[in-house]
Design an enzyme around this catalytic site. Structure first.
Site, mmCIF file in Angstrom:
data_model
loop_
_atom_site.group_PDB
_atom_site.id
_atom_site.type_symbol
_atom_site.label_atom_id
_atom_site.label_comp_id
_atom_site.label_asym_id
_atom_site.label_seq_id
_atom_site.Cartn_x
_atom_site.Cartn_y
_atom_site.Cartn_z
ATOM 1 N N LYS A 184 -2.644 6.439 1.271
ATOM 2 C CA LYS A 184 -2.733 6.873 2.754
ATOM 3 C C LYS A 184 -1.605 8.010 2.881
ATOM 4 O O LYS A 184 -0.199 7.617 2.764
ATOM 5 C CB LYS A 184 -2.055 5.594 3.510
ATOM 6 C CG LYS A 184 -2.533 5.778 4.894
ATOM 7 C CD LYS A 184 -2.435 4.361 5.596
ATOM 8 C CE LYS A 184 -2.739 4.297 6.990
ATOM 9 N NZ LYS A 184 -4.303 4.424 7.268
ATOM 10 N N ARG B 60 0.897 -1.399 0.146
ATOM 11 C CA ARG B 60 0.228 0.050 0.032
ATOM 12 C C ARG B 60 0.867 1.273 0.025
ATOM 13 O O ARG B 60 0.621 2.169 -0.712
ATOM 14 C CB ARG B 60 -0.901 -0.095 1.130
ATOM 15 C CG ARG B 60 -1.866 1.067 1.084
ATOM 16 C CD ARG B 60 -3.132 0.936 2.182
ATOM 17 N NE ARG B 60 -2.569 0.956 3.350
ATOM 18 C CZ ARG B 60 -3.360 0.580 4.550
ATOM 19 N NH1 ARG B 60 -4.583 0.179 4.448
ATOM 20 N NH2 ARG B 60 -2.789 0.751 5.765
ATOM 21 N N GLU C 117 -16.437 6.340 3.987
ATOM 22 C CA GLU C 117 -15.817 5.697 5.061
ATOM 23 C C GLU C 117 -15.775 6.984 6.043
ATOM 24 O O GLU C 117 -16.188 8.071 5.922
ATOM 25 C CB GLU C 117 -14.591 5.163 4.697
ATOM 26 C CG GLU C 117 -13.494 6.356 4.120
ATOM 27 C CD GLU C 117 -12.028 5.768 4.193
ATOM 28 O OE1 GLU C 117 -11.663 5.000 5.168
ATOM 29 O OE2 GLU C 117 -11.197 6.099 3.025
HETATM 30 C C1 LIG Z 1 -5.385 3.820 7.497
HETATM 31 C C2 LIG Z 1 -6.699 4.171 7.033
HETATM 32 C C3 LIG Z 1 -7.583 3.155 7.394
HETATM 33 C C4 LIG Z 1 -7.508 1.854 8.060
HETATM 34 O O1 LIG Z 1 -6.842 0.902 7.179
HETATM 35 P P1 LIG Z 1 -6.108 -0.229 8.192
HETATM 36 O O2 LIG Z 1 -5.343 -0.753 7.079
HETATM 37 O O3 LIG Z 1 -7.035 -1.194 8.478
HETATM 38 O O4 LIG Z 1 -5.511 0.219 9.344
HETATM 39 C C5 LIG Z 1 -8.979 3.493 6.868
HETATM 40 N N1 LIG Z 1 -9.288 4.595 6.319
HETATM 41 C C6 LIG Z 1 -8.477 5.536 6.118
HETATM 42 C C7 LIG Z 1 -8.727 6.740 5.610
HETATM 43 C C8 LIG Z 1 -7.021 5.340 6.565
HETATM 44 O O5 LIG Z 1 -6.266 6.278 6.307
#
Ligand SMILES: *Cc1c(COP(=O)(O)O)cnc(C)c1O
Length: 340
Positions: free
Chosen positions: A184, A82, A220
């Protein structure tokens, strides 16, 4: 080796400076070897790309101590993949996946005394990140970068048992259509802070964002994916601007293969949500937070599972994924990296 004497159940989710951090620099088209250092401070030029145009990407993951004393990481290969994709989207040189995994191994081994013991409910949070150190003034990608990984012990997210949270439908967006919602990057968080402060001031736990194009589909929260349950089917919103949560992807696998539930991954209209039985937010920090209620201006959606405890399916999913992370339930092939 002597474990640090911290009050593991009350350290919360905060930064504690640990002994070692990993640093590697990118220059002239190549990453250097990388090494552990003691200094937690970063010194960079005043015009570094990160300070001017926000070239930064990051990850969040955890190391756990198992009952037999082994220290493990949960699916770090997916974090490696990722952050590789995130870096490419922000025009940064990606960290090779093997280098990323080696950095995780080194930094966890360098901070073994800080990995909370089995049964404490606490874990070692790992924060890998890459940022532009090179000088820019005209808008363009920098030419030098740094990749760092630090760790901080974090307490159990839920001290007195898992308690449901309340989401507020936000009037802001966290991502633009065809923007950076699926990567991210710190920039996605910078622009969500104002909405998050307002949400907390209004007395809610998190913002729920709808799709930025039409405001009719569920996306989300600011930092976690959402899932729903209806009639024993797990319903997972799908969209190009949702961050691909590793927790959520793992839950989908567990639902299908461990709990033999049906899973639907598809665009989910916000209109549908009032007909659902259970809801939860998924991410590394809390694993799954059950949602008891969603507030949309003067309308409220109260899930049948209520505000006292998580619903039955969310509870089973939570127990299974945390059981796998803590070594009490056998993991699917390749999910656990044994570090020490
Ligand atoms: C990091 C993140 C998540 C959760 O991802 P995980 O890999 O499960 O920790 C969900 N939404 C956003 C916007 C994020 O930055």
């Amino acid at each position: 080796m002597a474990k640090k004497d911290l009050k593991w159940d009350s350290i919360g989710f905060n930064y504690h400076q640990t002994d070692k951090r990993y640093v590697s620099n990118y220059k002239d088209g190549a990453w250097d070897e990388g090494r552990l250092v003691d200094d937690p401070n970063v010194t960079i030029n005043e015009s570094a790309g990160i300070l001017q145009y926000c070239q930064q990407v990051f990850e969040g993951m955890k190391a756990y101590t198992w009952e037999n004393g082994e220290v493990v990481c949960f699916r770090p290969d997916l974090n490696a993949e990722r952050i590789y994709n995130s870096a490419q989207r922000i025009e940064m040189p990606p960290v090779p996946k093997e280098k990323f995994l080696d950095a995780i191994d080194q930094v966890v081994k360098g901070n073994l005394d800080w990995v909370p013991p089995y049964g404490s409910g606490a874990s070692l949070y790992i924060r890998p990140y890459e940022f532009a150190t090179g000088v820019v003034i005209g808008v363009k990608p920098a030419d030098t970068y740094q990749f760092r990984v630090f760790t901080t012990p974090v307490g159990p997210y839920y001290k007195g048992g898992v308690t449901p949270i309340v989401l507020q439908v936000s009037d802001y967006d966290r991502a633009a259509p065809h923007g950076t919602g699926a990567v991210k990057a710190g920039l996605n968080y910078a622009m969500s802070l104002h909405a998050s402060v307002l949400c907390h001031q209004a007395g809610y736990n998190e913002n729920l964002y709808l799709d930025p194009g039409t405001r009719t589909f569920v996306e989300e929260t600011g930092g976690s994916n959402v899932i729903f349950v209806k009639d024993k089917t797990v319903i997972v919103p799908k969209s190009d601007s949702i961050l691909p949560s590793i927790t959520r992807r793992s839950i989908v696998y567990i639902a299908e293969h461990y709990l033999k539930l049906k899973v639907e991954e598809r665009p989910v209209k916000f209109e549908e949500v009032k007909g659902f039985d259970e809801a939860g937010c998924c991410g590394t920090a809390a694993v799954i937070s059950p949602v008891g209620k969603i507030v949309d201006h003067d309308e409220e959606i109260n899930f049948p599972s209520g505000m006292d405890h998580a619903g039955p399916v969310i509870t089973e999913l939570y127990n299974t994924i945390t059981g796998i992370q803590n070594g009490r339930i056998e993991a699917p092939e390749g999910w656990i990296r044994h570090i020490a």
